[in-house]
Design a protein around this motif. Sequence first.
Motif, short mmCIF file in Angstrom:
data_model
loop_
_atom_site.label_atom_id
_atom_site.label_comp_id
_atom_site.label_asym_id
_atom_site.label_seq_id
_atom_site.Cartn_x
_atom_site.Cartn_y
_atom_site.Cartn_z
N GLU A 193 0.81 -1.37 -0.08
CA GLU A 193 -0.06 0.02 0.07
C GLU A 193 0.96 1.32 -0.02
OE1 GLU A 193 -2.74 -0.12 3.14
OE2 GLU A 193 -3.60 -1.96 2.52
N ASP A 194 1.90 1.16 0.74
CA ASP A 194 2.95 2.62 0.67
C ASP A 194 3.63 2.53 -0.38
OD1 ASP A 194 4.44 4.34 2.88
OD2 ASP A 194 6.14 3.17 1.53
N LEU A 195 3.98 1.43 -1.29
CA LEU A 195 4.43 1.90 -2.45
C LEU A 195 3.60 2.27 -3.64
CD1 LEU A 195 6.73 -1.56 -2.94
CD2 LEU A 195 7.49 0.85 -2.36
N PHE A 196 2.29 1.87 -3.54
CA PHE A 196 1.37 2.44 -4.65
C PHE A 196 1.08 3.83 -4.18
CE2 PHE A 196 0.76 -1.86 -5.64
CZ PHE A 196 0.48 -1.86 -7.29
N ALA A 197 0.68 4.24 -2.82
CA ALA A 197 0.83 5.68 -2.65
C ALA A 197 1.92 6.29 -2.94
CB ALA A 197 0.72 5.73 -1.00
N GLU A 200 1.79 6.93 -6.73
CA GLU A 200 0.82 7.95 -7.21
C GLU A 200 1.31 9.36 -6.93
OE1 GLU A 200 -2.93 6.78 -5.13
OE2 GLU A 200 -3.08 4.97 -6.24
N ALA A 201 1.78 9.50 -5.68
CA ALA A 201 2.30 11.08 -5.32
C ALA A 201 3.32 11.26 -6.51
CB ALA A 201 2.88 10.89 -3.98
N ARG A 202 4.40 10.63 -6.92
CA ARG A 202 5.17 11.06 -7.82
C ARG A 202 4.46 11.12 -9.14
NH1 ARG A 202 7.57 6.15 -6.10
NH2 ARG A 202 7.11 5.12 -8.30
N GLU A 203 3.54 10.44 -9.61
CA GLU A 203 2.65 10.85 -10.92
C GLU A 203 2.12 12.05 -10.81
OE1 GLU A 203 0.49 7.54 -11.33
OE2 GLU A 203 2.07 6.05 -12.22
N GLN A 204 1.59 12.25 -9.61
CA GLN A 204 0.72 13.57 -9.48
C GLN A 204 1.55 14.94 -9.60
OE1 GLN A 204 -1.66 13.21 -5.97
NE2 GLN A 204 -3.09 11.81 -6.70
N ASN A 205 3.02 14.70 -8.95
CA ASN A 205 3.75 15.70 -8.95
C ASN A 205 4.65 15.92 -9.94
OD1 ASN A 205 2.84 16.36 -6.39
ND2 ASN A 205 4.40 15.12 -5.23
N GLY A 206 4.79 14.87 -11.10
CA GLY A 206 5.46 14.73 -12.36
C GLY A 206 6.80 14.43 -12.07
N HIS A 207 7.07 13.69 -10.97
CA HIS A 207 8.58 13.24 -10.99
C HIS A 207 8.77 11.99 -11.36
CE1 HIS A 207 8.66 16.12 -7.10
NE2 HIS A 207 8.68 16.89 -8.13
N SER A 208 9.10 11.55 -12.54
CA SER A 208 9.11 10.57 -13.07
C SER A 208 10.56 9.82 -12.68
CB SER A 208 9.13 10.57 -14.73
OG SER A 208 10.19 11.43 -15.18
N PRO A 215 19.87 3.99 -0.72
CA PRO A 215 18.90 3.28 -0.96
C PRO A 215 18.00 3.23 0.21
CG PRO A 215 20.89 1.97 -0.78
CD PRO A 215 21.18 3.26 -0.79
N TYR A 216 18.56 3.61 1.34
CA TYR A 216 17.68 3.30 2.54
C TYR A 216 17.06 4.54 3.16
CZ TYR A 216 19.98 -1.09 3.11
OH TYR A 216 20.45 -2.49 2.52
N ASP A 217 17.04 5.63 2.37
CA ASP A 217 16.23 6.88 2.76
C ASP A 217 15.91 7.38 1.30
OD1 ASP A 217 15.39 9.16 3.96
OD2 ASP A 217 17.31 10.01 4.39
N THR A 218 15.02 6.79 0.51
CA THR A 218 14.62 7.45 -0.73
C THR A 218 13.08 7.36 -0.83
OG1 THR A 218 16.26 5.82 -1.92
CG2 THR A 218 14.76 6.95 -3.30
N LYS A 219 12.65 8.52 0.18
CA LYS A 219 11.35 8.49 0.59
C LYS A 219 10.35 8.74 -0.70
CE LYS A 219 11.78 13.55 1.61
NZ LYS A 219 11.70 14.53 2.73
N GLU A 220 10.85 9.29 -1.78
CA GLU A 220 9.92 9.42 -2.91
C GLU A 220 9.49 8.24 -3.48
OE1 GLU A 220 12.57 13.06 -2.61
OE2 GLU A 220 13.01 10.95 -2.91
N MET A 221 10.44 7.24 -3.45
CA MET A 221 10.25 5.64 -3.76
C MET A 221 9.55 4.69 -3.07
SD MET A 221 10.24 4.15 -6.72
CE MET A 221 11.48 5.15 -7.65
N VAL A 222 10.09 4.74 -1.85
CA VAL A 222 9.68 3.60 -0.83
C VAL A 222 9.91 4.18 0.46
CG1 VAL A 222 12.17 2.80 -0.66
CG2 VAL A 222 10.41 1.30 -0.15
N LYS A 400 12.05 -2.37 -9.87
CA LYS A 400 10.77 -1.64 -10.33
C LYS A 400 10.96 -0.35 -9.04
CE LYS A 400 8.09 -5.53 -11.42
NZ LYS A 400 9.16 -6.37 -11.28
N ILE A 401 11.88 -0.11 -8.22
CA ILE A 401 11.96 0.85 -7.22
C ILE A 401 13.42 1.33 -7.24
CG2 ILE A 401 10.07 0.01 -5.71
CD1 ILE A 401 12.25 -1.31 -4.09
N ASP A 402 14.06 1.25 -8.26
CA ASP A 402 15.25 1.82 -8.47
C ASP A 402 15.06 3.36 -8.26
OD1 ASP A 402 18.35 1.47 -9.40
OD2 ASP A 402 17.56 3.10 -10.61
N PRO A 403 16.22 3.91 -7.43
CA PRO A 403 17.58 3.69 -6.92
C PRO A 403 17.51 2.95 -5.50
CG PRO A 403 17.14 5.88 -6.51
CD PRO A 403 15.92 5.32 -7.08
#
Length: 501
Positions: A193-197, A200-208, A215-222, A400-403
């Motif tokens: 659920e967290d990954l999908f949320a 969706e937030a990245r898509e809404q903000n246009g952060h592709s 890798p343990y602090d990539t809050k935009e991704m995971v 799927k969640i790089d980086p």
Amino acid sequence: MRQKGHIFDGFVILVFLLSVSTITKATEGKDGFKQCEHIVKQWASSSLDLEVKNDKHVLQNLLFFLHVPRTGGRTYFHCFLKKLYASSLECPRSYDKLRIDPRKPKCRLLVTHDDYSMMNKLHKDETSVVTILRNPIDRVFSAYEFSVEVAARFLVHPNLTSATKMSGRLRSKNTISTLDIWPWKYLVPWMREDLFARREAREQNGHSVVTSTNPYDTKEMVMPLHEYINNPIARDIIHNGATFQVAGLTNNSYLTEAHDVRHCVLKYQSLGDYVLKVAKKRLDDMLYVGLTENHKESATMFANVVGTQAISQFTGSTSHGDHTAKNSSEQGSSLLESDFDTTYHHSNSTYQKPNQISAADQGEATKENMTAGKLMDAYESCISNLRKTQSERRVNSLKKIDPANFTKEGRRQVSEALLQEMTSLNHLDVELYKYAQTIFANQHKRMLVNKVVTNQLDSGFDDSYRAFSWEAICIAVSVVFVALFAVLFVTAKRRTSKLKL
């Protein structure tokens, strides 16, 4: 003046109410602690009173592998136990909790994430328990990474609803999904659920594109590691998870009092000492305790302590038969990797005494005059293939969640402060692991002593045999000479008698 008097009176009343509230809370706090202390002490006392009557060094009819998550237990299951025990001797649907009455076990091998409370449903005098423990900090890292890895596999779907529906269709009659197994049935959906949320937030903000060096602090991704370890779900399931599992107090426990005991220990940290004491006693009573970090030594010890006894239980019970059990075991392994996410194969089985095991029910190892050395060779070959498959699945999932590509090098980027926090949150597991290291060292010494004694006995037998052989040869030669001398003497006497006549 009257107004000032009313203000003063109100202030006095407010102070009085606050004082009463503080005193009440303090009283409730004391009463709450005393009540919790009573609950925990009572549980600990009853747990410590349960003595193991049989010889803990002897493998009993049922082997219970208490699989602490992220300790390497799955490799032991596939590369050791499936070679020792045929699939028909595995307890049915173990990881999904037994779907038979476990008080009347119809199996010889139980491998499960269920905690030690399972022993209350088994014949204690006919059951041997084994487990593997891991450095607590590494285990927290691994639990976090695996939760993310499995959840990331669902990101091929356009939305969470689609992913949830697919996970339901994946479950078949003969397999059980990771989402059905404790603790992943709680951790993976939460992370999914967290990954999908976040997607969706990245898509809404246009952060592709997301860039990060940690890798343990990539809050935009995971979910970052520091958020993960402080979440109530992690505090309830991950932290001190090995201690609670060995003690039999997880939220998956069969004990009715487990919830209250765990709640009290989580609320009052000092009460954890009682749980730790029980967990240590559990380890003392086990047939084998391995360490993930001491991989080679642990595997060798398992082969010598557990493997040789399992082989001896089956060897000689029946004549060599066909390879039905081997084929069944291989089918189970293929099912493990065939599904969308990790699955576990479960077979139906019936309980049989050692002298009732049919040829088809013997494990692969017992059909090939297996020794501890040969079993280790088979294990090394098996684990190499299993690690390769697992590595490929992991790489494909994390793409799927790089980086957020978790590696040992990436762990070194985690701050010392966060590592200290993880250590503090897992203080019971830290102490239990230290205790397990002592048990492991003693097991290793005992194994070496047993090997020396066995070698001496074998050497003594060989020397005796050689001495006996030379003695027998000498006697035989002497007898031949005596017999020859007697024949010559009699012949000579007869010739002399004839000459006289």
